[in-house]
Design a protein around this motif. Structure first.
Motif, mmCIF file in Angstrom:
data_model
loop_
_atom_site.group_PDB
_atom_site.id
_atom_site.type_symbol
_atom_site.label_atom_id
_atom_site.label_comp_id
_atom_site.label_asym_id
_atom_site.label_seq_id
_atom_site.Cartn_x
_atom_site.Cartn_y
_atom_site.Cartn_z
ATOM 1 N N VAL A 18 1.339 -1.377 0.015
ATOM 2 C CA VAL A 18 0.056 0.397 -0.147
ATOM 3 C C VAL A 18 0.634 1.109 0.091
ATOM 4 N N GLU A 19 0.894 1.819 -0.511
ATOM 5 C CA GLU A 19 1.499 3.599 -1.098
ATOM 6 C C GLU A 19 0.273 4.890 -0.223
ATOM 7 N N VAL A 20 0.574 5.684 0.179
ATOM 8 C CA VAL A 20 0.188 6.833 0.691
ATOM 9 C C VAL A 20 0.899 7.636 0.464
ATOM 10 N N LEU A 21 0.175 8.774 -0.021
ATOM 11 C CA LEU A 21 0.947 10.009 -0.679
ATOM 12 C C LEU A 21 -0.305 10.922 -0.025
ATOM 13 N N SER A 68 7.080 0.648 17.926
ATOM 14 C CA SER A 68 8.142 0.992 17.818
ATOM 15 C C SER A 68 7.419 1.500 16.004
ATOM 16 N N LEU A 69 6.563 2.413 16.291
ATOM 17 C CA LEU A 69 5.522 3.138 15.205
ATOM 18 C C LEU A 69 6.090 4.148 14.862
ATOM 19 N N PRO A 70 5.760 4.737 13.377
ATOM 20 C CA PRO A 70 7.216 6.155 13.403
ATOM 21 C C PRO A 70 6.376 7.209 14.134
ATOM 22 N N PRO A 71 6.923 8.169 14.031
ATOM 23 C CA PRO A 71 6.588 9.302 15.089
ATOM 24 C C PRO A 71 5.481 9.666 14.513
ATOM 25 N N PHE A 72 4.561 10.080 14.728
ATOM 26 C CA PHE A 72 2.981 11.138 14.500
ATOM 27 C C PHE A 72 3.817 12.472 14.458
ATOM 28 N N PRO A 73 3.494 13.236 13.223
ATOM 29 C CA PRO A 73 3.537 14.598 13.623
ATOM 30 C C PRO A 73 3.121 15.385 14.519
ATOM 31 N N GLN A 74 4.088 16.072 14.863
ATOM 32 C CA GLN A 74 3.733 17.494 16.298
ATOM 33 C C GLN A 74 2.173 17.979 16.083
ATOM 34 N N ALA A 94 4.286 17.756 4.840
ATOM 35 C CA ALA A 94 4.774 17.235 4.557
ATOM 36 C C ALA A 94 5.049 15.741 5.463
ATOM 37 N N ALA A 95 5.218 16.251 6.926
ATOM 38 C CA ALA A 95 5.990 15.082 8.423
ATOM 39 C C ALA A 95 4.432 14.618 8.126
ATOM 40 N N LEU A 96 3.421 14.395 7.384
ATOM 41 C CA LEU A 96 2.041 13.688 7.301
ATOM 42 C C LEU A 96 3.058 12.348 5.838
ATOM 43 N N TYR A 99 5.865 10.453 7.614
ATOM 44 C CA TYR A 99 5.110 8.915 8.809
ATOM 45 C C TYR A 99 4.614 8.234 7.600
ATOM 46 N N PHE A 100 3.409 8.226 6.773
ATOM 47 C CA PHE A 100 3.202 6.850 5.584
ATOM 48 C C PHE A 100 4.241 6.247 4.977
#
Length: 159
Positions: A18-21, A68-74, A94-96, A99-100
């Motif tokens: 799955v790719e999320v852009l 160990s999930l990636p950090p979510f944008p603050q 950009a941060a989202l 993340y994806f």
């Protein structure tokens, strides 16, 4: 549940297929919604808009289940409140995206139905009948098939 296709090694969809852009954002009333194009390894793709708060809620739900999930944008900091909403939205988009991209490497996470539903995937309609309309041999190893698929009628279709 939905089964993810095996990893074919292609980098575009990550390990999950799955790719999320994040393709932009739009102001809706007093908040911003982020636009995403979601592509699945099976060849289907769709667009979806989500608020930051609903994506954060999804992340919090996943964090309770996975390590160990990636950090979510603050959330917006005090300094971000001093900048324009558009600047904050650009930075957050950009941060989202980052993340994806990282989340797409996690087949165990991105393949969960709750994640796919949050990204706009819908269960297909039940099928009442399938009829072969045309069956042609193309070369020695391929066949072209045209199907007539009739969905099951639901009560809500009449309301």
């Amino acid at each position: 549940g939905l089964r993810m296709p095996p990893d074919d090694g292609s980098p575009s969809g990550g390990a999950s297929g799955v790719e999320v852009l994040c393709v932009g954002f739009v102001a809706v009333g007093m908040h911003t919604e982020y636009k995403f194009r979601v592509s699945h390894a099976c060849g289907c793709s769709w667009k979806v808009q989500r608020r930051y708060s609903s994506l954060l809620s999804l992340h919090e739900d996943l964090a309770a289940r996975f390590r160990s999930l990636p950090p979510f944008p603050q959330k917006a900091s005090i300094s971000q409140h001093l900048t324009s909403d558009k600047d904050v939205a650009v930075q957050r988009a950009a941060a989202l995206q980052r993340y994806f991209q990282l989340l797409a490497l996690r087949r165990d996470v991105l393949g969960m139905p709750v994640v796919l539903e949050s990204l706009g995937a819908e269960k297909p309609d039940l099928v009442q009948s399938v009829r072969v309309m045309r069956w042609d041999r193309v070369g020695h190893t391929e066949i072209a098939v045209e199907l007539d698929v009739q969905p099951t009628l639901r009560v809500e279709d009449f309301n």
